[in-house]
Motif scaffolding. Structure first.
Motif, mmCIF file in Angstrom:
data_model
loop_
_atom_site.group_PDB
_atom_site.id
_atom_site.type_symbol
_atom_site.label_atom_id
_atom_site.label_comp_id
_atom_site.label_asym_id
_atom_site.label_seq_id
_atom_site.Cartn_x
_atom_site.Cartn_y
_atom_site.Cartn_z
ATOM 1 N N PHE A 1 46.729 34.367 -0.832
ATOM 2 C CA PHE A 1 47.768 33.358 -0.658
ATOM 3 C C PHE A 1 48.791 33.476 -1.776
ATOM 4 N N ASN A 2 50.078 33.302 -1.433
ATOM 5 C CA ASN A 2 51.094 33.308 -2.486
ATOM 6 C C ASN A 2 51.195 31.925 -3.130
ATOM 7 N N ALA A 3 52.014 31.808 -4.150
ATOM 8 C CA ALA A 3 52.093 30.557 -4.913
ATOM 9 C C ALA A 3 52.545 29.390 -4.049
ATOM 10 N N GLU A 4 53.519 29.632 -3.177
ATOM 11 C CA GLU A 4 54.013 28.554 -2.309
ATOM 12 C C GLU A 4 52.930 28.088 -1.353
ATOM 13 N N GLN A 5 52.173 29.010 -0.808
ATOM 14 C CA GLN A 5 51.099 28.654 0.114
ATOM 15 C C GLN A 5 50.007 27.854 -0.593
ATOM 16 N N LYS A 6 49.661 28.246 -1.792
ATOM 17 C CA LYS A 6 48.619 27.536 -2.529
ATOM 18 C C LYS A 6 49.010 26.086 -2.800
ATOM 19 N N LYS A 7 50.306 25.841 -2.980
ATOM 20 C CA LYS A 7 50.760 24.475 -3.221
ATOM 21 C C LYS A 7 50.571 23.582 -2.000
ATOM 22 N N ARG A 8 50.485 24.189 -0.825
ATOM 23 C CA ARG A 8 50.317 23.423 0.410
ATOM 24 C C ARG A 8 48.861 23.336 0.869
ATOM 25 N N LEU A 9 47.968 23.980 0.147
ATOM 26 C CA LEU A 9 46.570 24.009 0.556
ATOM 27 C C LEU A 9 45.756 22.888 -0.071
ATOM 28 N N VAL A 10 44.897 22.310 0.735
ATOM 29 C CA VAL A 10 43.957 21.276 0.305
ATOM 30 C C VAL A 10 42.569 21.741 0.743
ATOM 31 N N ILE A 11 41.578 21.493 -0.081
ATOM 32 C CA ILE A 11 40.204 21.743 0.348
ATOM 33 C C ILE A 11 39.510 20.407 0.552
ATOM 34 N N ARG A 12 38.955 20.208 1.758
ATOM 35 C CA ARG A 12 38.127 19.022 1.962
ATOM 36 C C ARG A 12 36.693 19.395 1.620
ATOM 37 N N THR A 13 36.177 18.750 0.599
ATOM 38 C CA THR A 13 34.809 18.979 0.166
ATOM 39 C C THR A 13 33.843 18.291 1.121
ATOM 40 N N ASN A 14 32.572 18.520 0.885
ATOM 41 C CA ASN A 14 31.560 17.672 1.497
ATOM 42 C C ASN A 14 31.511 16.362 0.718
ATOM 43 N N ALA A 15 30.854 15.378 1.268
ATOM 44 C CA ALA A 15 30.848 14.044 0.670
ATOM 45 C C ALA A 15 30.063 14.023 -0.644
ATOM 46 N N PRO A 16 30.525 13.247 -1.622
ATOM 47 C CA PRO A 16 29.739 13.052 -2.837
ATOM 48 C C PRO A 16 28.338 12.551 -2.485
ATOM 49 N N GLY A 17 27.359 13.073 -3.192
ATOM 50 C CA GLY A 17 25.987 12.674 -2.907
ATOM 51 C C GLY A 17 25.249 13.658 -2.023
ATOM 52 N N THR A 18 25.986 14.502 -1.286
ATOM 53 C CA THR A 18 25.333 15.548 -0.501
ATOM 54 C C THR A 18 24.992 16.714 -1.423
#
Length: 281
Positions: free
Chosen positions: A63-80
């Motif tokens: 991914f280029n720098a511009e793409q990384k700025k638009r990326l979000v990672i949804r984690t698993n829930a805290p406690g899992t």
């Protein structure tokens, strides 16, 4: 953390893509979506969690720098038992933004912020506990905005909602209110399960905007442009936003009245977001 420090602070649309489908990552980024959420939670079976993290790790350098700025990672829930590995991945990749599902306390968010001091955080409100602790979650470190997980929240509350989700109106209002009190960006509304009902998607997006939400989660590329159009500022809204910004600049950030209304930081933030939406998204 100022929401305007990241383009995700004023995005009107976020498109989910499963972490197990790396061939779709670039397609999602090229779909016109302002933000792309690579999902490690609901879209990934338990037996595939590790392979999904590995896929993200492999794809990240492409991914280029511009793409990384638009990326979000949804984690698993805290406690899992998957959550710690998700945070380690985010730390390793220096991810710009995390969407944390089933957020239920300030301590959970502050703990993630401690590990990831340069990462913006979007807590997702999906349980009765999270809804009850809205204000403390909204005030946690590095939170730029909240999101509602409408389907999970219905299930947790034992609701049987109508098509318009009228029964969730109070919860949505509370999330908008908590965001305003915490002086963060307007929250992100949940998903519309239908991918083909254009009228339903449009109505849901327009309802979200009327309620004070600043964006909406999308589950299919076909929803992106519909949502974007619904949230696009009108000419009247743009004119008002520019007047607010001009008044704020003239006062050099000091207290100022415009049309009999006090202009404070959240109002200026909303005006800046309105201009940014029109110009970039």
């Amino acid at each position: 953390m100022n929401p305007l420090d990241t383009p995700l602070g004023f995005c009107s649309n976020f498109l989910f893509v499963p972490g197990t489908r790396p061939e779709r990552f670039i397609k999602a980024l090229d779909s016109g979506a302002a933000g792309v959420v690579i999902d490690l939670e609901d879209a990934v079976p338990e037996e595939d969690k590790k392979s999904a993290r590995d896929a993200i790790r492999t794809a990240w350098p492409t991914f280029n720098a511009e793409q990384k700025k638009r990326l979000v990672i949804r984690t698993n829930a805290p406690g899992t038992h998957f959550y710690a590995a998700d945070l380690i991945l985010a730390q390793e990749l220096d991810v710009g933004c995390l969407l944390i599902p089933k957020s239920e306390s300030m301590d959970q968010i502050n703990g993630a912020a401690l590990i990831l001091p340069n990462t913006a955080i979007i807590p997702m409100i999906e349980t009765a506990i999270g809804l009850d602790r809205l204000r403390e979650i909204a005030s946690a470190n590095q939170v730029i905005r909240l999101a509602i997980g409408n389907l999970d929240l219905q299930a947790d509350l034992g609701m049987v909602c109508d098509l318009q989700e009228t029964q969730l109106q109070t919860a949505r209002y509370q999330i908008v209110l908590a965001s305003r009190v915490a002086q963060i960006a307007p929250p992100i509304d949940g998903v519309t399960p239908s991918t083909d009902d254009i009228e339903r998607i449009t109505d849901d997006a327009e309802r979200a905007k009327r309620l004070g939400f600043g964006g909406k989660l999308c589950i299919h590329p076909k929803q992106v442009l519909i949502v974007k159009k619904a949230f696009m500022p009108t000419e009247e809204e743009l004119a008002w936003a520019q007047r607010v910004i001009d008044a704020d600049q003239a006062s050099k950030g000091g207290a100022v009245k415009l049309d009999g209304r006090m202009i404070d930081r959240p109002v200026v933030l909303l005006a800046q977001r309105t201009i940014a939406l029109a110009g970039k998204r």
